[in-house]
Design a protein around this motif. Structure first.
Motif, short mmCIF file in Angstrom:
data_model
loop_
_atom_site.label_atom_id
_atom_site.label_comp_id
_atom_site.label_asym_id
_atom_site.label_seq_id
_atom_site.Cartn_x
_atom_site.Cartn_y
_atom_site.Cartn_z
N THR A 12 8.95 -2.34 4.37
CA THR A 12 9.90 -1.35 4.09
C THR A 12 9.40 -0.27 3.12
O THR A 12 10.62 0.36 3.59
N GLU A 13 9.77 -0.57 2.24
CA GLU A 13 9.57 0.46 1.31
C GLU A 13 9.41 0.04 -0.14
O GLU A 13 9.08 -0.03 -1.29
N TYR A 14 8.15 0.36 0.12
CA TYR A 14 6.70 -0.02 -0.38
C TYR A 14 6.73 0.65 -2.10
O TYR A 14 6.29 0.56 -3.41
N ASP A 15 7.05 2.42 -1.79
CA ASP A 15 6.46 3.00 -2.70
C ASP A 15 7.44 2.71 -3.67
O ASP A 15 7.50 3.14 -4.95
N ALA A 16 9.02 2.24 -3.76
CA ALA A 16 9.92 2.05 -4.81
C ALA A 16 8.94 0.42 -5.60
O ALA A 16 10.12 0.59 -6.95
N TRP A 17 7.04 0.00 -5.15
CA TRP A 17 7.31 -1.17 -6.25
C TRP A 17 6.37 -1.29 -6.80
O TRP A 17 5.66 -1.70 -7.50
N VAL A 18 5.33 1.05 -6.73
CA VAL A 18 4.46 0.60 -7.36
C VAL A 18 4.75 0.95 -8.87
O VAL A 18 6.26 1.51 -9.54
N GLY A 19 3.69 0.03 -9.26
CA GLY A 19 3.73 -0.51 -11.27
C GLY A 19 4.59 -1.13 -10.96
O GLY A 19 4.20 -2.01 -12.07
N GLU A 20 5.66 -2.34 -9.82
CA GLU A 20 5.91 -3.71 -10.29
C GLU A 20 4.82 -4.37 -9.83
O GLU A 20 3.62 -4.27 -9.14
N GLN A 21 5.19 -5.94 -10.99
CA GLN A 21 4.43 -6.79 -10.44
C GLN A 21 5.18 -7.93 -8.94
O GLN A 21 6.34 -7.64 -9.20
N ALA A 22 3.94 -8.01 -8.06
CA ALA A 22 4.41 -8.83 -7.07
C ALA A 22 3.39 -9.73 -6.73
O ALA A 22 2.70 -10.60 -7.63
N SER A 23 4.21 -10.71 -5.65
CA SER A 23 3.92 -12.05 -6.01
C SER A 23 3.84 -12.31 -3.76
O SER A 23 5.06 -12.13 -3.21
N LEU A 24 2.91 -12.15 -3.21
CA LEU A 24 2.42 -12.52 -1.72
C LEU A 24 0.95 -12.70 -1.36
O LEU A 24 0.71 -13.22 -2.61
N ALA A 25 1.57 -13.54 0.22
CA ALA A 25 0.35 -13.86 0.76
C ALA A 25 -0.04 -12.99 1.98
O ALA A 25 1.49 -12.84 2.11
N GLY A 26 -1.39 -13.42 2.40
CA GLY A 26 -1.64 -12.72 3.15
C GLY A 26 -2.97 -13.06 4.11
O GLY A 26 -3.67 -13.64 3.79
N THR A 27 -2.95 -12.61 5.47
CA THR A 27 -4.58 -13.07 6.14
C THR A 27 -5.45 -11.98 5.66
O THR A 27 -5.16 -10.41 5.57
N VAL A 28 -6.57 -12.68 5.18
CA VAL A 28 -7.82 -12.10 4.76
C VAL A 28 -8.06 -11.31 6.19
O VAL A 28 -8.87 -11.67 7.44
N VAL A 29 -8.43 -9.46 6.08
CA VAL A 29 -8.73 -9.35 7.91
C VAL A 29 -10.32 -8.15 7.42
O VAL A 29 -10.70 -8.06 8.25
N GLU A 30 -10.35 -8.24 5.67
CA GLU A 30 -11.99 -7.92 5.77
C GLU A 30 -12.22 -8.30 4.42
O GLU A 30 -10.87 -8.23 3.84
N THR A 31 -13.42 -8.16 4.31
CA THR A 31 -14.09 -8.72 2.81
C THR A 31 -14.33 -8.03 1.77
O THR A 31 -14.58 -8.36 0.60
#
Length: 143
Positions: A12-31
């Motif tokens: 929803t607000e990607y630019d607000a988190w630039v430079g911050e630490q994040a922890s997330l998971a997702g499905t690999v769509v490209e290697t």
């Protein structure tokens, strides 16, 4: 405080988190490069390129990443690990077996009191031979 943004905040607000630490998971769509995607709202996905992850990710694996959010939907991984799809099958199978075991224990040692709609302990645990159709002896009629 350890409250890292999830896929919902990243979508929803990607630019607000630039430079911050994040922890997330997702499905690999490209290697090449490693790219993950995760649904953050019904029908809406956030797609991130993962750089610096020293993992052998295969397409379809679930990749968990802890890192720093960078511009252009990129996350610089500080730590990452994959969970192959076969692990989910194992998890569901073990959970099913455990659920059946718990249900069996519940039925064997407890009974439902229909008057008060409560569970009460059985005086003697129920045995499979007590409820089995095959254990009941049938009497043959006298000739």
């Amino acid at each position: 405080m350890g409250a890292y943004p999830s896929s919902t905040e990243m979508g929803t607000e990607y630019d607000a988190w630039v430079g911050e630490q994040a922890s997330l998971a997702g499905t690999v769509v490209e290697t090449d490069p490693v790219t993950i995607t995760d649904e953050y709202r019904a029908g809406e996905h956030v797609t991130l390129q993962v750089v610096g992850a020293d993992v052998d990710a295969q397409q379809g694996d679930r990749l968990a990443v802890f890192g720093v959010v960078e511009e252009d939907h990129t996350i610089r991984a500080l730590n990452a690990y994959t969970v192959p799809p076969s692990n989910y099958l194992y998890m569901y199978a073990v959970s099913f077996v455990a659920g059946v075991w718990v249900l069996g224990r519940l039925v064997r040692t407890w009974r439902l009191d229909w008057a008060s709609w409560s569970l009460e302990p059985r005086s003697t645990p129920l045995r499979l031979s007590n409820i089995s159709v095959w254990s009941q002896e049938t009497e043959e009629p006298d000739a």
